[in-house]
Motif scaffolding. Structure first.
Motif, PDB file in Angstrom:
ATOM      1  N   PHE B  33      16.271 -24.730  20.722  1.00 39.57           N
ATOM      2  CA  PHE B  33      15.819 -25.994  20.143  1.00 39.57           C
ATOM      3  C   PHE B  33      16.710 -27.131  20.649  1.00 39.57           C
ATOM      4  O   PHE B  33      17.933 -26.980  20.716  1.00 39.57           O
ATOM      5  CB  PHE B  33      15.923 -25.944  18.614  1.00 39.57           C
ATOM      6  CG  PHE B  33      15.240 -24.764  17.988  1.00 39.57           C
ATOM      7  CD1 PHE B  33      15.862 -23.528  17.949  1.00 39.57           C
ATOM      8  CD2 PHE B  33      13.984 -24.885  17.428  1.00 39.57           C
ATOM      9  CE1 PHE B  33      15.238 -22.422  17.370  1.00 39.57           C
ATOM     10  CE2 PHE B  33      13.350 -23.803  16.841  1.00 39.57           C
ATOM     11  CZ  PHE B  33      13.981 -22.566  16.815  1.00 39.57           C
ATOM     12  N   TYR B  35      17.690 -30.994  19.550  1.00 37.30           N
ATOM     13  CA  TYR B  35      17.620 -31.989  18.486  1.00 37.30           C
ATOM     14  C   TYR B  35      18.359 -33.255  18.934  1.00 37.30           C
ATOM     15  O   TYR B  35      19.283 -33.205  19.741  1.00 37.30           O
ATOM     16  CB  TYR B  35      18.305 -31.489  17.207  1.00 37.30           C
ATOM     17  CG  TYR B  35      17.602 -30.376  16.483  1.00 37.30           C
ATOM     18  CD1 TYR B  35      17.909 -29.046  16.738  1.00 37.30           C
ATOM     19  CD2 TYR B  35      16.651 -30.653  15.503  1.00 37.30           C
ATOM     20  CE1 TYR B  35      17.285 -28.013  16.036  1.00 37.30           C
ATOM     21  CE2 TYR B  35      16.024 -29.631  14.795  1.00 37.30           C
ATOM     22  CZ  TYR B  35      16.348 -28.315  15.079  1.00 37.30           C
ATOM     23  OH  TYR B  35      15.730 -27.304  14.389  1.00 37.30           O
ATOM     24  N   PHE B  91      21.924 -32.159  20.056  1.00 37.95           N
ATOM     25  CA  PHE B  91      22.320 -30.791  19.741  1.00 37.95           C
ATOM     26  C   PHE B  91      21.311 -29.807  20.341  1.00 37.95           C
ATOM     27  O   PHE B  91      20.107 -30.044  20.321  1.00 37.95           O
ATOM     28  CB  PHE B  91      22.356 -30.559  18.229  1.00 37.95           C
ATOM     29  CG  PHE B  91      23.508 -31.200  17.519  1.00 37.95           C
ATOM     30  CD1 PHE B  91      23.331 -32.359  16.779  1.00 37.95           C
ATOM     31  CD2 PHE B  91      24.763 -30.623  17.570  1.00 37.95           C
ATOM     32  CE1 PHE B  91      24.393 -32.944  16.108  1.00 37.95           C
ATOM     33  CE2 PHE B  91      25.831 -31.197  16.900  1.00 37.95           C
ATOM     34  CZ  PHE B  91      25.641 -32.371  16.173  1.00 37.95           C
ATOM     35  N   GLN B 108      19.363 -20.942  12.613  1.00 36.44           N
ATOM     36  CA  GLN B 108      19.536 -21.612  13.887  1.00 36.44           C
ATOM     37  C   GLN B 108      21.020 -21.926  14.047  1.00 36.44           C
ATOM     38  O   GLN B 108      21.642 -22.517  13.166  1.00 36.44           O
ATOM     39  CB  GLN B 108      18.704 -22.891  13.956  1.00 36.44           C
ATOM     40  CG  GLN B 108      17.205 -22.614  13.961  1.00 36.44           C
ATOM     41  CD  GLN B 108      16.374 -23.857  14.170  1.00 36.44           C
ATOM     42  OE1 GLN B 108      16.872 -24.896  14.597  1.00 36.44           O
ATOM     43  NE2 GLN B 108      15.079 -23.760  13.890  1.00 36.44           N
ATOM     44  N   TYR B 109      21.574 -21.509  15.185  1.00 34.49           N
ATOM     45  CA  TYR B 109      22.985 -21.724  15.476  1.00 34.49           C
ATOM     46  C   TYR B 109      23.097 -22.942  16.392  1.00 34.49           C
ATOM     47  O   TYR B 109      22.542 -22.936  17.499  1.00 34.49           O
ATOM     48  CB  TYR B 109      23.580 -20.495  16.161  1.00 34.49           C
ATOM     49  CG  TYR B 109      23.618 -19.268  15.278  1.00 34.49           C
ATOM     50  CD1 TYR B 109      22.479 -18.487  15.099  1.00 34.49           C
ATOM     51  CD2 TYR B 109      24.780 -18.885  14.623  1.00 34.49           C
ATOM     52  CE1 TYR B 109      22.497 -17.366  14.287  1.00 34.49           C
ATOM     53  CE2 TYR B 109      24.810 -17.756  13.814  1.00 34.49           C
ATOM     54  CZ  TYR B 109      23.657 -17.005  13.655  1.00 34.49           C
ATOM     55  OH  TYR B 109      23.683 -15.898  12.846  1.00 34.49           O
ATOM     56  N   PHE B 110      23.815 -23.922  15.922  1.00 31.41           N
ATOM     57  CA  PHE B 110      23.937 -25.168  16.675  1.00 31.41           C
ATOM     58  C   PHE B 110      25.127 -25.135  17.623  1.00 31.41           C
ATOM     59  O   PHE B 110      26.186 -24.567  17.309  1.00 31.41           O
ATOM     60  CB  PHE B 110      24.099 -26.353  15.723  1.00 31.41           C
ATOM     61  CG  PHE B 110      22.816 -26.789  15.068  1.00 31.41           C
ATOM     62  CD1 PHE B 110      22.243 -26.042  14.051  1.00 31.41           C
ATOM     63  CD2 PHE B 110      22.179 -27.947  15.478  1.00 31.41           C
ATOM     64  CE1 PHE B 110      21.050 -26.440  13.448  1.00 31.41           C
ATOM     65  CE2 PHE B 110      20.992 -28.366  14.880  1.00 31.41           C
ATOM     66  CZ  PHE B 110      20.433 -27.610  13.866  1.00 31.41           C
ATOM     67  N   GLY B 111      24.952 -25.791  18.761  1.00 31.45           N
ATOM     68  CA  GLY B 111      26.065 -26.023  19.658  1.00 31.45           C
ATOM     69  C   GLY B 111      26.883 -27.208  19.176  1.00 31.45           C
ATOM     70  O   GLY B 111      26.534 -27.852  18.176  1.00 31.45           O
ATOM     71  N   PRO B 112      27.963 -27.539  19.882  1.00 30.19           N
ATOM     72  CA  PRO B 112      28.856 -28.622  19.453  1.00 30.19           C
ATOM     73  C   PRO B 112      28.273 -30.013  19.661  1.00 30.19           C
ATOM     74  O   PRO B 112      28.798 -30.985  19.125  1.00 30.19           O
ATOM     75  CB  PRO B 112      30.100 -28.417  20.312  1.00 30.19           C
ATOM     76  CG  PRO B 112      29.607 -27.721  21.527  1.00 30.19           C
ATOM     77  CD  PRO B 112      28.475 -26.834  21.069  1.00 30.19           C
TER      78      PRO B 112
END
Lengths: 113, 119
Positions: B33, B35, B91, B108-112
């Protein structure tokens, strides 16, 4: 399409008090409701979630309740601590559908020491 | 596990320039995803992929934005030409998703994130 409303937009509580954040969703087919916490300058991280087949879920000081009839769900934080200060986002999705999260607009929680 | 990796972490560019943001999802995840987050609009889903195929790009603001996922371990979001209103934190997030309701956690695992500033 799905719409998620979140209230309040800001919330200040004294340390040790409880905080409640509420969300409503529009699509009755939604069946998964996560809550994410985002600290300043950091990424959103999941703190708790609930599926539509249960009405409440608890994890230590945080809990989420779901009212499917009214199409709303709430995050409850008890015994708040300064490290709970962050922005909290609710979301809704249909896991058998396109699996898109629709996020609420966020609540900025400040815990006053 | 290194988590979701995004690069660059910060990007400052001039209006009209091309910007490419990169994302490496968590190994084994099949959904990705993109965002965009701003103070005014909150967290907006731009596009998402399942098994490298774009499923929903209805959030892509306009033709200046494009995204690709050539393989399971890499995705790009490109803005060409960039405009000051594109300034935001972008993101990338990944997850394992299946239509079987009892599989996966749906988290959902978000990046930095990549903080983009267009001047």
């Amino acid at each position: 399409g799905e719409n998620v409303e979140q209230h309040p937009s800001t919330l200040s509580v004294q340390e040790g008090d409880s905080a409640v954040i509420k969300c409503t969703y529009s699509d009755s087919a939604s069946n998964y409701f996560p809550w994410y916490k985002q600290e300043l300058g950091k990424r959103p991280q999941l703190i708790i979630d609930i599926r539509s087949n249960v009405g409440e879920k608890k994890d230590q000081r945080i809990a989420v309740t779901l009212n499917k009839t009214a199409k709303h769900f709430s995050l409850h934080i008890t015994e708040t601590q300064p490290e709970d200060s962050a922005v909290y986002f609710c979301a809704a999705t249909i896991t058998s559908g396109t699996y898109k999260y629709i996020f609420g607009t966020g609540t900025r929680l400040k815990v006053l020491a | 596990d290194a988590g979701v990796i995004q690069s660059p972490r910060h990007e400052v560019t001039e209006m009209g320039q091309e910007v490419t943001l990169r994302c490496k999802p968590i190994s084994g995840h099949n959904s990705l995803f993109w965002y965009r987050q701003t103070m005014m609009r909150g967290l907006e889903l731009l596009i998402y992929f399942n098994n490298n195929v774009p499923i929903d790009d209805s959030g892509m603001p306009e033709d200046r934005f494009s995204a690709k996922m050539p393989n399971a371990s890499f995705s790009t979001l490109k803005i060409q030409p960039s405009e000051p209103r594109d300034s935001a934190v972008y993101f990338c997030a990944s997850s394992f998703w299946t239509r079987l309701l009892d599989r996966g956690t749906y988290e959902q695992y978000f990046g930095p994130g990549t903080r983009l500033t267009v001047t």
